[in-house]
Design a protein around this motif. Sequence first.
Motif, short mmCIF file in Angstrom:
data_model
loop_
_atom_site.label_atom_id
_atom_site.label_comp_id
_atom_site.label_asym_id
_atom_site.label_seq_id
_atom_site.Cartn_x
_atom_site.Cartn_y
_atom_site.Cartn_z
N TYR A 149 2.73 24.07 -8.22
CA TYR A 149 4.10 24.32 -7.90
C TYR A 149 4.80 25.53 -7.72
O TYR A 149 5.52 25.74 -6.74
N ILE A 150 4.26 26.70 -8.37
CA ILE A 150 4.84 27.98 -8.14
C ILE A 150 4.44 28.42 -6.56
O ILE A 150 5.36 29.10 -5.84
N GLY A 151 3.20 28.01 -6.30
CA GLY A 151 2.84 28.33 -4.92
C GLY A 151 3.81 27.89 -3.78
O GLY A 151 4.13 28.37 -2.80
N GLU A 152 4.13 26.35 -3.90
CA GLU A 152 4.91 25.83 -3.02
C GLU A 152 6.66 26.41 -2.98
O GLU A 152 7.11 26.66 -2.08
N VAL A 153 6.98 26.81 -4.20
CA VAL A 153 8.24 27.51 -4.29
C VAL A 153 8.22 28.67 -3.61
O VAL A 153 9.36 29.03 -3.04
N GLU A 154 7.14 29.60 -3.74
CA GLU A 154 7.03 30.77 -2.89
C GLU A 154 7.08 30.63 -1.40
O GLU A 154 7.62 31.40 -0.87
N ILE A 155 6.42 29.55 -1.07
CA ILE A 155 6.16 29.29 0.56
C ILE A 155 7.82 28.96 1.19
O ILE A 155 8.09 29.43 1.94
N LEU A 156 8.33 28.03 0.26
CA LEU A 156 9.59 27.80 0.74
C LEU A 156 10.73 28.86 0.76
O LEU A 156 11.57 28.87 1.69
N PHE A 157 10.71 29.73 -0.28
CA PHE A 157 11.78 30.76 -0.21
C PHE A 157 11.29 32.10 0.00
O PHE A 157 12.34 33.02 -0.06
N SER A 158 10.02 32.56 0.11
CA SER A 158 9.71 33.94 0.03
C SER A 158 10.43 34.66 1.51
O SER A 158 11.06 35.65 1.02
N ASN A 159 10.01 34.08 2.42
CA ASN A 159 10.75 34.76 3.57
C ASN A 159 12.04 35.03 3.44
O ASN A 159 12.72 36.23 3.97
N GLY A 160 12.83 33.88 3.03
CA GLY A 160 14.44 34.03 2.62
C GLY A 160 14.81 35.07 1.78
O GLY A 160 15.60 36.08 2.21
N ILE A 161 13.94 35.27 0.67
CA ILE A 161 14.59 36.32 -0.29
C ILE A 161 14.13 37.60 0.20
O ILE A 161 14.56 38.56 -0.07
N PHE A 162 12.93 37.83 1.13
CA PHE A 162 12.67 39.17 1.48
C PHE A 162 13.85 39.65 2.49
O PHE A 162 14.21 40.77 2.38
N PHE A 210 16.56 40.41 0.28
CA PHE A 210 16.46 41.97 -0.42
C PHE A 210 16.67 43.15 0.74
O PHE A 210 17.24 44.07 0.48
N ALA A 211 16.27 42.97 1.89
CA ALA A 211 16.51 43.99 2.88
C ALA A 211 17.82 44.13 3.00
O ALA A 211 18.21 45.25 3.44
N ALA A 212 18.45 42.90 3.17
CA ALA A 212 19.85 43.21 3.70
C ALA A 212 20.74 43.60 2.52
O ALA A 212 21.79 44.48 2.75
N SER A 213 20.43 43.43 1.26
CA SER A 213 21.16 43.71 -0.05
C SER A 213 20.96 45.25 -0.09
O SER A 213 21.71 45.89 -0.57
N VAL A 214 20.06 46.16 0.41
CA VAL A 214 19.95 47.48 0.33
C VAL A 214 20.98 47.93 1.10
O VAL A 214 21.66 48.87 0.81
N ILE A 215 21.16 47.45 2.26
CA ILE A 215 22.15 48.07 3.27
C ILE A 215 23.56 47.75 2.91
O ILE A 215 24.46 48.37 2.91
N VAL A 216 23.39 46.36 2.34
CA VAL A 216 24.87 45.86 1.93
C VAL A 216 25.47 46.85 0.88
O VAL A 216 26.90 47.13 0.89
N ILE A 217 24.76 46.89 -0.24
CA ILE A 217 25.23 47.39 -1.50
C ILE A 217 25.69 48.93 -0.94
O ILE A 217 26.53 49.59 -1.44
N CYS A 218 24.77 49.67 -0.11
CA CYS A 218 25.05 50.82 0.29
C CYS A 218 26.38 50.92 1.17
O CYS A 218 27.06 52.15 0.62
N LEU A 219 26.50 50.25 1.94
CA LEU A 219 27.93 50.04 2.66
C LEU A 219 28.96 49.76 2.05
O LEU A 219 29.97 50.30 2.16
N THR A 220 28.88 49.09 1.05
CA THR A 220 30.03 48.72 0.09
C THR A 220 30.53 49.91 -0.73
O THR A 220 31.56 50.16 -0.86
N GLY A 221 29.25 50.61 -1.27
CA GLY A 221 29.59 51.88 -1.85
C GLY A 221 30.21 52.96 -1.06
O GLY A 221 31.11 53.69 -1.47
N PHE A 222 29.84 52.95 0.24
CA PHE A 222 30.41 54.04 1.25
C PHE A 222 32.05 53.50 1.34
O PHE A 222 32.67 54.51 1.52
N GLN A 223 32.20 52.41 1.62
CA GLN A 223 33.46 51.91 1.98
C GLN A 223 34.48 52.22 0.90
O GLN A 223 35.64 52.50 1.08
N MET A 224 34.08 52.24 -0.47
CA MET A 224 34.78 52.32 -1.77
C MET A 224 35.01 53.81 -1.57
O MET A 224 35.98 54.48 -2.29
N LEU A 225 34.14 54.50 -1.09
CA LEU A 225 34.30 56.23 -0.85
C LEU A 225 35.29 56.31 -0.22
O LEU A 225 36.24 57.43 -0.33
#
Length: 345
Positions: free
Chosen positions: A206-219, A222-237
């Motif tokens: 079951y855990i393996g099937e969950v990972e197959i379904l969502f792993s790529n989307g979560i990746f 995560f990659a986008a969140s690094v940039i988005v959080i960074c840019l949000t902080g910069f905009q607030m600056l």
Amino acid sequence: MLLFLYSWTEFLSMVAVLFMERDNLAKLSETLLFCMTQAAFLCKLTNFLWHNKKMVDIETLLQHPILTDLTQFEIEIVESYMIEVKYLARLFRVLCILTVAFYGMFPFIDDDPDHMLPLPGWFPFDIKTYQYQVVIAQTCGIAMGAFINSTLDILPTVLITLGSAQFDILKYKLQNVTKVEGGCKMRLVKRALNKCILYHNVLLQYIGEVEILFSNGIFVQFAASVIVICLTGFQMLVISVRSIQFVLLMIYFSTMTCQIALYCWYGNELMYRSMGLSEACYMSDWNECDSEIRKSLAIIMERGKRPVILTAGKLFSLTLTTLMTILKSSYSYFAVLQRIYGKSE
């Protein structure tokens, strides 16, 4: 399908703005902020649609007799986990609703002529002439996109939480596997132990099937969140603390942080819950059993030494350590942008 096409149109419109405003760092960062969010949503949605048959396999596994044959106490364990994740999911939904509401009102409460629309984008007509129509269209698109996007985040979180609850139930079964009543006790213990082994195998599948379904989307998230959080902080600056846009960015920053925190927190919980199988076997009355049962318990203990860790794209583990890594990376990029912006000024 209509929302899918609209989302791609909105994304390409923001890409056009990125090209036209490439020399304006403040405008470029603002547009890239929304562009990365949209890109992550489209990738997650495309990945889910591509692997949608896996969702059927997950539902089939959840209906497996070994996972549904639970006592009242074991049902209460599952319910307690679901209550917790339900409240956190509601908090995430509330943040999404606040974000959509502020973005819809933003063009009408902000005096900046550059912020006539909720989202930046290129249009082949005069925006001033059709401002109300475009604002309504973008707000509706944001609302529907936020609902689907948050659902794509809450669904794997709920499934991961179910896995954590099932591991707690398995530990409870193993700890009490020798506490059976009736004649032929060793035969009953062997039967109960075989059920625990089957339970563990189905749970790992079951855990393996969950990972197959969502792993790529979560990746991608995560990659986008690094940039988005960074840019949000910069905009607030670069904007005034007293502006409406600053409040909007604060809510947006909280939403994005909550989004990745859901994955990492419950992924970490799954890892932690799966680490207790060895201890549960040891806490059973193994010393009163024959050698065959002891050997089976020893094998389960060896298997239990390796925790179940969900990954994002086979690169990042869903743990609190990864959450801290994302936040640290975002701050590092923020410091670089701050220095570049300071030199340009």
